[in-house]
Design a protein around this motif. Structure first.
Motif, PDB file in Angstrom:
ATOM      1  N   ASP A   1      -4.742  21.607 -10.334  1.00  0.00           N
ATOM      2  CA  ASP A   1      -5.949  21.022  -9.752  1.00  0.00           C
ATOM      3  C   ASP A   1      -5.760  20.954  -8.238  1.00  0.00           C
ATOM      4  N   LEU A   2      -6.225  21.976  -7.534  1.00  0.00           N
ATOM      5  CA  LEU A   2      -6.017  22.045  -6.086  1.00  0.00           C
ATOM      6  C   LEU A   2      -6.736  20.919  -5.347  1.00  0.00           C
ATOM      7  N   GLY A   3      -7.869  20.479  -5.880  1.00  0.00           N
ATOM      8  CA  GLY A   3      -8.583  19.367  -5.261  1.00  0.00           C
ATOM      9  C   GLY A   3      -7.757  18.101  -5.299  1.00  0.00           C
ATOM     10  N   ASP A   4      -7.099  17.866  -6.429  1.00  0.00           N
ATOM     11  CA  ASP A   4      -6.241  16.693  -6.580  1.00  0.00           C
ATOM     12  C   ASP A   4      -5.053  16.775  -5.626  1.00  0.00           C
ATOM     13  N   VAL A   5      -4.468  17.974  -5.528  1.00  0.00           N
ATOM     14  CA  VAL A   5      -3.325  18.170  -4.628  1.00  0.00           C
ATOM     15  C   VAL A   5      -3.748  17.935  -3.181  1.00  0.00           C
ATOM     16  N   ALA A   6      -4.902  18.473  -2.789  1.00  0.00           N
ATOM     17  CA  ALA A   6      -5.380  18.331  -1.409  1.00  0.00           C
ATOM     18  C   ALA A   6      -5.677  16.870  -1.076  1.00  0.00           C
ATOM     19  N   SER A   7      -6.323  16.150  -1.996  1.00  0.00           N
ATOM     20  CA  SER A   7      -6.642  14.736  -1.740  1.00  0.00           C
ATOM     21  C   SER A   7      -5.377  13.891  -1.683  1.00  0.00           C
ATOM     22  N   THR A   8      -4.371  14.250  -2.492  1.00  0.00           N
ATOM     23  CA  THR A   8      -3.097  13.537  -2.437  1.00  0.00           C
ATOM     24  C   THR A   8      -2.410  13.774  -1.099  1.00  0.00           C
ATOM     25  N   GLY A   9      -2.451  15.011  -0.618  1.00  0.00           N
ATOM     26  CA  GLY A   9      -1.882  15.314   0.692  1.00  0.00           C
ATOM     27  C   GLY A   9      -2.571  14.531   1.798  1.00  0.00           C
TER      28      GLY A   9
ATOM     29  N   ALA B   1       0.826  -1.206   0.000  1.00  0.00           N
ATOM     30  CA  ALA B   1       0.000   0.000   0.000  1.00  0.00           C
ATOM     31  C   ALA B   1       0.863   1.261   0.000  1.00  0.00           C
ATOM     32  N   THR B   2       2.037   1.174   0.632  1.00  0.00           N
ATOM     33  CA  THR B   2       2.934   2.338   0.647  1.00  0.00           C
ATOM     34  C   THR B   2       3.421   2.665  -0.746  1.00  0.00           C
ATOM     35  N   LYS B   3       3.801   1.638  -1.499  1.00  0.00           N
ATOM     36  CA  LYS B   3       4.268   1.858  -2.866  1.00  0.00           C
ATOM     37  C   LYS B   3       3.156   2.468  -3.714  1.00  0.00           C
ATOM     38  N   LYS B   4       1.928   1.973  -3.525  1.00  0.00           N
ATOM     39  CA  LYS B   4       0.795   2.516  -4.276  1.00  0.00           C
ATOM     40  C   LYS B   4       0.609   4.000  -3.964  1.00  0.00           C
ATOM     41  N   ALA B   5       0.667   4.354  -2.675  1.00  0.00           N
ATOM     42  CA  ALA B   5       0.462   5.748  -2.274  1.00  0.00           C
ATOM     43  C   ALA B   5       1.567   6.643  -2.815  1.00  0.00           C
ATOM     44  N   VAL B   6       2.805   6.168  -2.772  1.00  0.00           N
ATOM     45  CA  VAL B   6       3.932   6.950  -3.282  1.00  0.00           C
ATOM     46  C   VAL B   6       3.785   7.184  -4.777  1.00  0.00           C
ATOM     47  N   ASN B   7       3.449   6.147  -5.516  1.00  0.00           N
ATOM     48  CA  ASN B   7       3.308   6.289  -6.968  1.00  0.00           C
ATOM     49  C   ASN B   7       2.124   7.179  -7.344  1.00  0.00           C
ATOM     50  N   THR B   8       1.038   7.092  -6.581  1.00  0.00           N
ATOM     51  CA  THR B   8      -0.109   7.966  -6.837  1.00  0.00           C
ATOM     52  C   THR B   8       0.275   9.420  -6.616  1.00  0.00           C
ATOM     53  N   ALA B   9       1.010   9.674  -5.533  1.00  0.00           N
ATOM     54  CA  ALA B   9       1.446  11.043  -5.238  1.00  0.00           C
ATOM     55  C   ALA B   9       2.391  11.552  -6.323  1.00  0.00           C
ATOM     56  N   ALA B  10       3.274  10.681  -6.823  1.00  0.00           N
ATOM     57  CA  ALA B  10       4.207  11.089  -7.878  1.00  0.00           C
ATOM     58  C   ALA B  10       3.464  11.459  -9.157  1.00  0.00           C
ATOM     59  N   LYS B  11       2.395  10.720  -9.461  1.00  0.00           N
ATOM     60  CA  LYS B  11       1.594  11.042 -10.652  1.00  0.00           C
ATOM     61  C   LYS B  11       0.904  12.397 -10.495  1.00  0.00           C
ATOM     62  N   THR B  12       0.436  12.670  -9.281  1.00  0.00           N
ATOM     63  CA  THR B  12      -0.173  13.983  -9.027  1.00  0.00           C
ATOM     64  C   THR B  12       0.842  15.093  -9.252  1.00  0.00           C
TER      65      THR B  12
ATOM     66  N   THR C   1      -1.563   7.555   5.010  1.00  0.00           N
ATOM     67  CA  THR C   1      -0.604   6.462   4.834  1.00  0.00           C
ATOM     68  C   THR C   1       0.456   6.496   5.925  1.00  0.00           C
ATOM     69  N   ILE C   2       0.976   7.678   6.208  1.00  0.00           N
ATOM     70  CA  ILE C   2       2.012   7.800   7.237  1.00  0.00           C
ATOM     71  C   ILE C   2       1.449   7.495   8.617  1.00  0.00           C
ATOM     72  N   ASP C   3       0.201   7.863   8.857  1.00  0.00           N
ATOM     73  CA  ASP C   3      -0.449   7.492  10.123  1.00  0.00           C
ATOM     74  C   ASP C   3      -0.491   5.972  10.279  1.00  0.00           C
ATOM     75  N   GLY C   4      -0.619   5.262   9.142  1.00  0.00           N
ATOM     76  CA  GLY C   4      -0.740   3.813   9.191  1.00  0.00           C
ATOM     77  C   GLY C   4       0.575   3.074   9.287  1.00  0.00           C
ATOM     78  N   ILE C   5       1.599   3.556   8.575  1.00  0.00           N
ATOM     79  CA  ILE C   5       2.845   2.772   8.499  1.00  0.00           C
ATOM     80  C   ILE C   5       4.056   3.495   9.082  1.00  0.00           C
ATOM     81  N   GLY C   6       3.916   4.766   9.400  1.00  0.00           N
ATOM     82  CA  GLY C   6       5.036   5.497   9.972  1.00  0.00           C
ATOM     83  C   GLY C   6       5.854   6.208   8.905  1.00  0.00           C
TER      84      GLY C   6
END
Length: 400
Positions: free
Chosen positions: A174-182, A148-159, A188-193
């Protein structure tokens, strides 16, 4: 401004579980990777990556017999080391998968590794990227889903790729996209550190995006550890994702230069905060705090920063936090002219800068707590050579 007498001693919850694709799995032998290396390397290895706990020890220590998977990166020409590895092979259970890190093209090391029971060899240098490749293979063999961490990192990189492209085309982001990525990064960090986030980013992204994702991850961890309000966490993550957007127009040969920048090149680099601010200030929906952080994240309390030479109360709280995270990110990441510093080394440099009056010491301590390190044990006067390797964060007069 922040109260210097305030205590920032919120406890850090120890991460004893690994987060895998939405499922929380208790740490077990199947998702622990042991790394045996020379003593000087032990502090450079990640503590967690792609849902695996990384247990690092020196070849001088006892090699763990309970290991299911073990990577060995040692001097295969050392007779004492060879004897220790040969003895371990005799006693190690058959399930133990030994992987040796060797020098590419070195046939002698390849043969030595096979003789010692190595089932696989990988090439040096051993770091986040090499470990990630091994862990992906282990996950596949165990039937684990993609991290899941790799997925989140790659999604953020695409944003970020999409957002930077909008800047290049002079189109609103797209500020909405930026905000949802944040928000996804924060969750994710809350979940895995934060440590696993940092290691995963370093393993898969080597460009400017690496820096932005590391800084944003540090900002999220900082905000969570001191109990910032949700609205302020959102501002900080948006600022983290957008703070270097002005670098789009800076030539890659300057950004990735392996040596010291010339005064002319440094002047070009110094244009990026204002370029990003001017672009983003033209569209609605971005708070003044975020815009200020983007414009002034290279300002120092002593007035030696840029672009406006602000000092003390002229610098907003959110901007001060982003500045500390930005410098920490640059020190932790691998760049063309340096290897990544350890967390301890990086905090030592930040404390040195705080003592010089550039940063707010209470914020450096808070970031140290967020990274689960006792900053009080860190040497407060590091080698000046370490500070010289962070040239973008020193005034021109202090440039090496």
């Amino acid at each position: 401004m922040l109260d210097k007498s305030a205590t920032l001693d919120e406890s850090i919850v120890n991460q004893t579980f690994n987060h895998l694709d939405g499922i929380t799995l208790k740490s077990s032998d199947t998702n622990i990777l042991h790394v045996i290396c020379e003593h000087a390397q032990t502090k450079l290895m990640p503590t967690s990556l792609l849902g695996f706990d990384i247990r690092v020890s020196s070849i001088a220590d006892k090699i763990p017999l309970e290991a299911n998977s073990i990577i060995i990166d040692v001097d295969l020409n050392n007779t004492d080391t060879l004897a220790k590895l040969a003895a371990f092979r005799k006693n190690a259970p058959s399930r133990c998968k030994q992987i040796f890190a060797i020098t590419k093209g070195n046939l002698q090391e390849e043969l030595q590794a096979r003789t010692l029971g190595g089932r696989k060899t990988i090439y040096r240098p051993l770091g986040d990227s090499a470990l990630a490749q091994v862990i992906e293979e282990l996950r596949a063999l165990s039937g684990m889903p993609v991290s899941a961490t790799k997925k989140a990192v790659n999604t953020a990189a695409k944003t970020l790729e999409h957002t930077f492209a909008r800047f290049g085309a002079n189109q609103p982001v797209d500020l909405g996209d930026v905000a949802s990525t944040g928000e996804e990064i924060a969750n994710t960090i809350d979940g895995i550190g934060v440590n696993e986030w940092l290691s995963t980013v370093r393993a898969y992204h080597q460009t400017t995006f690496q820096h932005i994702l590391i800084v944003t991850g540090l900002a999220c961890s900082f905000a969570s550890s001191i109990g910032m309000r949700r609205v302020d966490i959102e501002k900080l993550t948006i600022a983290g994702l957008l703070h270097d957007i002005g670098k789009v127009d800076i030539p890659a040969e300057i950004l990735d230069k392996p040596g010291k920048l010339t005064p002319e090149e440094f002047d070009i680099v110094r244009t990026h905060p204002r370029a990003g601010y001017r672009f983003l200030a033209k569209q609605e929906g971005i708070s003044e705090d975020v815009l200020d952080a983007i414009l002034h994240h290279h300002e120092f309390l002593d007035g030696s920063g840029y672009p406006d030479g602000l000092a003390h109360d002229q610098i907003r709280d959110l901007t001060r936090i982003l500045t500390v995270c930005d410098i920490m990110g640059a020190l932790l990441e691998r760049r063309s002219y340096k290897e990544p510093f350890t967390v301890a080394q990086s905090l030592a440099i930040l404390l040195q800068m705080a003592r010089k009056g550039k940063l707010e010491k209470v914020l450096v301590h808070a970031l140290g707590k967020a990274l689960e390190n006792n900053v009080n044990s860190i040497l407060e006067k590091p080698d000046e050579a370490l500070i010289a390797l962070a040239p973008l964060y020193l005034s021109p007069a202090e440039m090496p």
